[in-house]
Design an enzyme around this catalytic site. Sequence first.
Site, PDB file in Angstrom:
ATOM      1  N   ARG A  36       0.772  -1.274   0.088  1.00 23.57           N
ATOM      2  CA  ARG A  36      -0.112  -0.103   0.109  1.00 23.57           C
ATOM      3  C   ARG A  36       0.888   1.213   0.034  1.00 23.57           C
ATOM      4  O   ARG A  36       0.506   2.222  -0.285  1.00 23.57           O
ATOM      5  CB  ARG A  36      -1.044  -0.319   1.215  1.00 23.57           C
ATOM      6  CG  ARG A  36      -2.140  -0.946   1.015  1.00 23.57           C
ATOM      7  CD  ARG A  36      -3.087  -0.907   2.283  1.00 23.57           C
ATOM      8  NE  ARG A  36      -4.354  -1.416   1.820  1.00 23.57           N
ATOM      9  CZ  ARG A  36      -5.315  -1.768   2.545  1.00 23.57           C
ATOM     10  NH1 ARG A  36      -5.446  -1.157   3.818  1.00 23.57           N
ATOM     11  NH2 ARG A  36      -6.395  -2.361   2.114  1.00 23.57           N
ATOM     12  N   LYS A 197     -19.562 -13.537   3.510  1.00 26.17           N
ATOM     13  CA  LYS A 197     -20.763 -12.431   3.863  1.00 26.17           C
ATOM     14  C   LYS A 197     -21.710 -12.407   2.507  1.00 26.17           C
ATOM     15  O   LYS A 197     -21.506 -11.559   1.621  1.00 26.17           O
ATOM     16  CB  LYS A 197     -20.056 -11.037   3.970  1.00 26.17           C
ATOM     17  CG  LYS A 197     -19.395 -11.013   5.206  1.00 26.17           C
ATOM     18  CD  LYS A 197     -18.690  -9.607   5.419  1.00 26.17           C
ATOM     19  CE  LYS A 197     -17.493  -9.680   6.254  1.00 26.17           C
ATOM     20  NZ  LYS A 197     -16.298  -9.496   5.352  1.00 26.17           N
ATOM     21  N   GLY A 350      -9.349  -9.263   0.698  1.00 29.05           N
ATOM     22  CA  GLY A 350      -8.063  -9.621   1.291  1.00 29.05           C
ATOM     23  C   GLY A 350      -7.507 -11.088   1.113  1.00 29.05           C
ATOM     24  O   GLY A 350      -6.377 -11.100   0.836  1.00 29.05           O
ATOM     25  N   GLY A 373     -13.336  -3.765   0.633  1.00 28.72           N
ATOM     26  CA  GLY A 373     -14.654  -3.214   0.733  1.00 28.72           C
ATOM     27  C   GLY A 373     -14.944  -2.149  -0.232  1.00 28.72           C
ATOM     28  O   GLY A 373     -16.210  -2.205  -1.100  1.00 28.72           O
TER      29      GLY A 373
HETATM   30  P1  AMP Z   1     -15.609 -12.328   2.816  1.00 27.63           P
HETATM   31  O1  AMP Z   1     -15.026 -11.320   3.505  1.00 27.63           O
HETATM   32  O2  AMP Z   1     -17.127 -12.523   2.739  1.00 27.63           O
HETATM   33  O3  AMP Z   1     -14.952 -12.396   1.509  1.00 27.63           O
HETATM   34  O4  AMP Z   1     -15.165 -13.702   3.609  1.00 27.63           O
HETATM   35  C1  AMP Z   1     -14.004 -14.148   3.872  1.00 27.63           C
HETATM   36  C2  AMP Z   1     -14.146 -15.354   4.671  1.00 27.63           C
HETATM   37  O5  AMP Z   1     -14.969 -16.081   4.361  1.00 27.63           O
HETATM   38  C3  AMP Z   1     -12.916 -15.806   4.890  1.00 27.63           C
HETATM   39  O6  AMP Z   1     -12.533 -15.522   6.433  1.00 27.63           O
HETATM   40  C4  AMP Z   1     -13.011 -17.364   4.985  1.00 27.63           C
HETATM   41  O7  AMP Z   1     -12.638 -18.133   6.127  1.00 27.63           O
HETATM   42  C5  AMP Z   1     -14.556 -17.575   5.084  1.00 27.63           C
HETATM   43  N1  AMP Z   1     -14.960 -18.728   4.154  1.00 27.63           N
HETATM   44  C6  AMP Z   1     -14.772 -19.210   2.982  1.00 27.63           C
HETATM   45  N2  AMP Z   1     -15.392 -20.333   2.841  1.00 27.63           N
HETATM   46  C7  AMP Z   1     -16.167 -20.538   4.021  1.00 27.63           C
HETATM   47  C8  AMP Z   1     -16.778 -21.897   4.265  1.00 27.63           C
HETATM   48  N3  AMP Z   1     -16.820 -22.632   3.389  1.00 27.63           N
HETATM   49  N4  AMP Z   1     -17.375 -21.561   5.563  1.00 27.63           N
HETATM   50  C9  AMP Z   1     -17.275 -20.525   6.338  1.00 27.63           C
HETATM   51  N5  AMP Z   1     -16.412 -19.471   6.117  1.00 27.63           N
HETATM   52  C10 AMP Z   1     -15.898 -19.572   4.902  1.00 27.63           C
END
Ligand code: AMP
Length: 393
Positions: A36, A197, A350, A373
């Site tokens: 960054r 999410k 990330g 984000g």
């Molecule tokens: P996001 O910020 O929505 O991109 O989510 C990222 C997070 O999704 C990471 O911390 C991953 O550990 C989580 N993640 C990915 N696959 C799974 C899964 N099958 N079950 C639960 N969490 C997950």
Amino acid sequence: MKKTIRDIDVANKRVLVRVDYNVPINAELKIMDDTRITATLPTINYLIEHGAKVILCSHLGRPNGQVEPKLSLRPVLARLTQLLDRPVSFAEDITDKSTAELVNNMQAGDVVMLENVRFYKQEEKNDEAFAKKLASLADVFVLEAFATAHRKHASTYGVAKLIPAVCGFLVEQELQMFNKVLNSPEHPFVAILGGAKVADKLPVIENLLDKVDTILLGGGMAYTFIKAIGGNVGMSLVDSTKLELASKIMDKAKEKGVKIILPIDNVGAKEFSEDAETKVFNSGFFADDYQGMDIGPKTIKAFKKVIKKAKTIVWNGPLGVYEYEKFKRGTNKIAKYVAKNKGISVIGGGDSVAAVQSLGYAKKITHISTGGGASLMVLQGKTLPCVEVIEDI
Ligand code: AMP
């Protein structure tokens, strides 16, 4: 089109540059990844070469309006001084008159860095008086903090409404790349979406339905879709408030001729832990006491086939619980296939960014976004509020 630093005269002007130096720093105050910081060098060097007085402003971590010595920008100051190969002065207290004096005594080409702007509780409240204070230090504002451009804070948004405001090169490049893939992509255009999410990702899918040919869904969010079509997902992560919307999205995709490809198989675990017992399940046929942690081998193969043929790829979110060694395989394999693809690839978020970087594929990706984000908001088809207030050409 938004104005950039190329469109204004910066000579002898006090230029306040809002950067995002929210870099990972370890307990010994060592910067673990300076991407960054290096990403802002073209803008800073351009301003120095054109005779501007450069005032850098950033946040670091979440000090919640308190002075937290561990979150001081001093380690960043040291790294930046090395990278620029010139002295950079430091202003401890943005609101103190010594900072105004320091800034007013600057010569063309001088660089000053302000201390962590989130040491002031007014920052995240977008407090008007605080924004005025920042504005009083400068003649021009430059938005270079793409990763913070979705947040209306005093140093990203408030100040931009008070003095002439333009984009820096990093923000310009981020906007150009997303604009290119979202508005004039080469086909086949494939989106890869993972992460947990669901509520954040569904608007992304809705926006992409008018643009992409195929969406590959993985990660925790996929189970809401699998459940929505009647599959048994065991203990997998599900957003039960979004089942209906997921189902509607799949119908809409069909109408528009967009293929949404869900995982075919999954690595399931008995608990959400690194050393849990694991077993591969076909989608929709989970044992009741297992949860999906990663995409399975058949899914990896199927996704590979689609990625191979893509001319444009957008990727956001890991395909499994990437934090655990055992459940990284899907994400790492997909990172490899995206890196091998010769088309345009844009990655934001990330974990997906960390995967390509840790595997050494970063140079093979057309654009790695500095914003999680913020890139999600752009993929949702929304305009970033801090970009909105920048002057148009
Ligand atoms: P996001 O910020 O929505 O991109 O989510 C990222 C997070 O999704 C990471 O911390 C991953 O550990 C989580 N993640 C990915 N696959 C799974 C899964 N099958 N079950 C639960 N969490 C997950």
